[in-house]
Motif scaffolding. Structure first.
Motif, PDB file in Angstrom:
ATOM      1  N   GLN A 147      -5.100  10.652  -8.214  1.00  0.00           N
ATOM      2  CA  GLN A 147      -5.148   9.240  -7.445  1.00  0.00           C
ATOM      3  C   GLN A 147      -5.957   8.041  -8.549  1.00  0.00           C
ATOM      4  O   GLN A 147      -5.628   7.174  -8.314  1.00  0.00           O
ATOM      5  CB  GLN A 147      -5.654   9.599  -5.998  1.00  0.00           C
ATOM      6  CG  GLN A 147      -5.043  10.313  -5.046  1.00  0.00           C
ATOM      7  CD  GLN A 147      -5.817  10.670  -3.747  1.00  0.00           C
ATOM      8  OE1 GLN A 147      -6.793  10.503  -3.931  1.00  0.00           O
ATOM      9  NE2 GLN A 147      -5.067  10.984  -2.806  1.00  0.00           N
ATOM     10  N   ARG A 154       0.437   5.930  -7.150  1.00  0.00           N
ATOM     11  CA  ARG A 154       0.114   6.794  -6.259  1.00  0.00           C
ATOM     12  C   ARG A 154       0.944   7.191  -5.190  1.00  0.00           C
ATOM     13  O   ARG A 154       0.970   8.267  -4.699  1.00  0.00           O
ATOM     14  CB  ARG A 154      -1.216   5.868  -5.565  1.00  0.00           C
ATOM     15  CG  ARG A 154      -2.297   6.637  -5.665  1.00  0.00           C
ATOM     16  CD  ARG A 154      -3.551   5.854  -4.790  1.00  0.00           C
ATOM     17  NE  ARG A 154      -4.414   6.627  -4.585  1.00  0.00           N
ATOM     18  CZ  ARG A 154      -5.554   6.231  -4.057  1.00  0.00           C
ATOM     19  NH1 ARG A 154      -5.919   4.980  -4.034  1.00  0.00           N
ATOM     20  NH2 ARG A 154      -6.467   7.248  -3.850  1.00  0.00           N
ATOM     21  N   HIS A 155       2.123   6.315  -4.997  1.00  0.00           N
ATOM     22  CA  HIS A 155       3.305   6.692  -4.019  1.00  0.00           C
ATOM     23  C   HIS A 155       3.807   7.906  -4.427  1.00  0.00           C
ATOM     24  O   HIS A 155       4.732   8.189  -3.489  1.00  0.00           O
ATOM     25  CB  HIS A 155       3.948   5.274  -3.834  1.00  0.00           C
ATOM     26  CG  HIS A 155       4.920   4.980  -4.790  1.00  0.00           C
ATOM     27  ND1 HIS A 155       4.045   4.403  -6.058  1.00  0.00           N
ATOM     28  CD2 HIS A 155       5.839   5.070  -5.372  1.00  0.00           C
ATOM     29  CE1 HIS A 155       4.929   3.929  -6.807  1.00  0.00           C
ATOM     30  NE2 HIS A 155       6.104   4.498  -6.680  1.00  0.00           N
ATOM     31  N   LYS A 156       3.806   8.288  -5.769  1.00  0.00           N
ATOM     32  CA  LYS A 156       4.498   9.424  -6.078  1.00  0.00           C
ATOM     33  C   LYS A 156       4.019  10.815  -5.934  1.00  0.00           C
ATOM     34  O   LYS A 156       4.416  11.786  -6.258  1.00  0.00           O
ATOM     35  CB  LYS A 156       4.876   9.424  -7.548  1.00  0.00           C
ATOM     36  CG  LYS A 156       5.900   8.034  -7.738  1.00  0.00           C
ATOM     37  CD  LYS A 156       6.125   7.877  -9.408  1.00  0.00           C
ATOM     38  CE  LYS A 156       6.954   6.653  -9.740  1.00  0.00           C
ATOM     39  NZ  LYS A 156       8.335   6.863  -9.435  1.00  0.00           N
TER      40      LYS A 156
END
Length: 273
Positions: A147, A154-156
């Motif tokens: 993160q 971050r969405h991955k």
């Protein structure tokens, strides 16, 4: 207005170096004093294009270990050498719940040339902890590192695709060969269909012999992953281990190559770039 708020925050909560605690004049990460920043050993080319092992001269070329064996991952890169300057950051993060260094590690990663070697992944998978250890610690440090170091992706980040159903002995207590045996079948896939044909970035704190990330990569390969790359905050090497342990360590996967061209680089040979 924001600068005023920042000034008040610095007054109430003075920024300090995340290594030595020295007072700093700014609160903008990375939070290192000049001395501690100068002690960091960044990993740059020349290095092994596969496992990322650094050399003290010459061109990029495969190291002895990568010529002798085929890893299940395609590429590994690390930000720093695991020296006495870096060890406190990792140990406090893992065992003391001190997360203050995460933003600084993220800031250093954003400036690192090692990022240029990594492909954009479909998923970022933190190396998982065994569930009992996760409950005891309260968090997975690999997830926090992912993160902090890859905010743009971050969405991955997915922590529910790879699990660690089997307890294992701490890797720090074992030699290279024992590390590989210790981790056999330690990892499992949760949703194989979400792995098939995907490009994966595995994230962990320290790469020593590569046994942990390679075992994860084997599991992901069995699930049909297309490409697997590794990112760790730090990379261990024999001389740094001696400085940390102050004794002769067990041989690592890379320790038998001192006589080869492009031998392992020492901390004193690094330049911060």
């Amino acid at each position: 207005m924001l600068s005023l708020i920042g000034a008040i925050q610095d007054l109430l909560f003075p920024p300090v170096c995340v290594v030595c605690g020295q007072r700093l004049a700014h609160s903008q990460p990375p939070l290192f004093c000049d001395h501690c920043l100068g002690e960091l050993a960044f990993i740059n080319s020349p290095l092994c294009p596969c496992c990322g092992l650094a050399y003290n001269g010459g061109d990029d070329h495969l190291c002895g270990a990568c010529l002798r064996q085929q890893y299940s991952f395609d590429r590994a890169r690390s930000l720093l050498v695991y020296t006495p300057a870096v060890a406190p950051l990792i140990l406090r993060l893992k065992f003391s719940g001190q997360l203050s260094a995460l933003s600084s590690l993220g800031a250093l990663t954003a400036r690192s040339p090692s990022l240029d070697d990594l492909s954009e992944p479909d998923w970022i998978i933190p190396v998982p902890l065994y569930r009992k250890r996760l409950r005891q610690r309260g968090y997975n440090q690999a997830t926090l590192i992912a993160q902090a170091c890859f905010p743009q992706w971050r969405h991955k980040i997915r922590h529910n695709l790879l699990t660690r159903p089997q307890p294992t002995r701490p890797q720090t207590q074992l030699t290279g060969r024992a590390r590989r045996t210790n981790l056999a079948h330690a990892f499992a896939l949760v949703k194989e269909k979400d792995i098939t044909g995907r490009d994966i970035l595995l994230v962990d704190d320290v790469l020593t012999t590569g046994s942990t990330v390679n075992e994860c990569a084997k599991t992901l390969r069995r699930g049909g992953a297309r490409r697997i790359e590794i990112y760790t905050v730090a990379r261990s090497w024999p001389e740094a281990r001696r400085a940390l342990l102050k004794e002769e360590p067990a041989p690592s996967d890379h320790e038998d190559r001192r006589g080869e061209p492009g031998a392992l680089i020492g901390a004193a040979d690094y330049q911060v770039r």
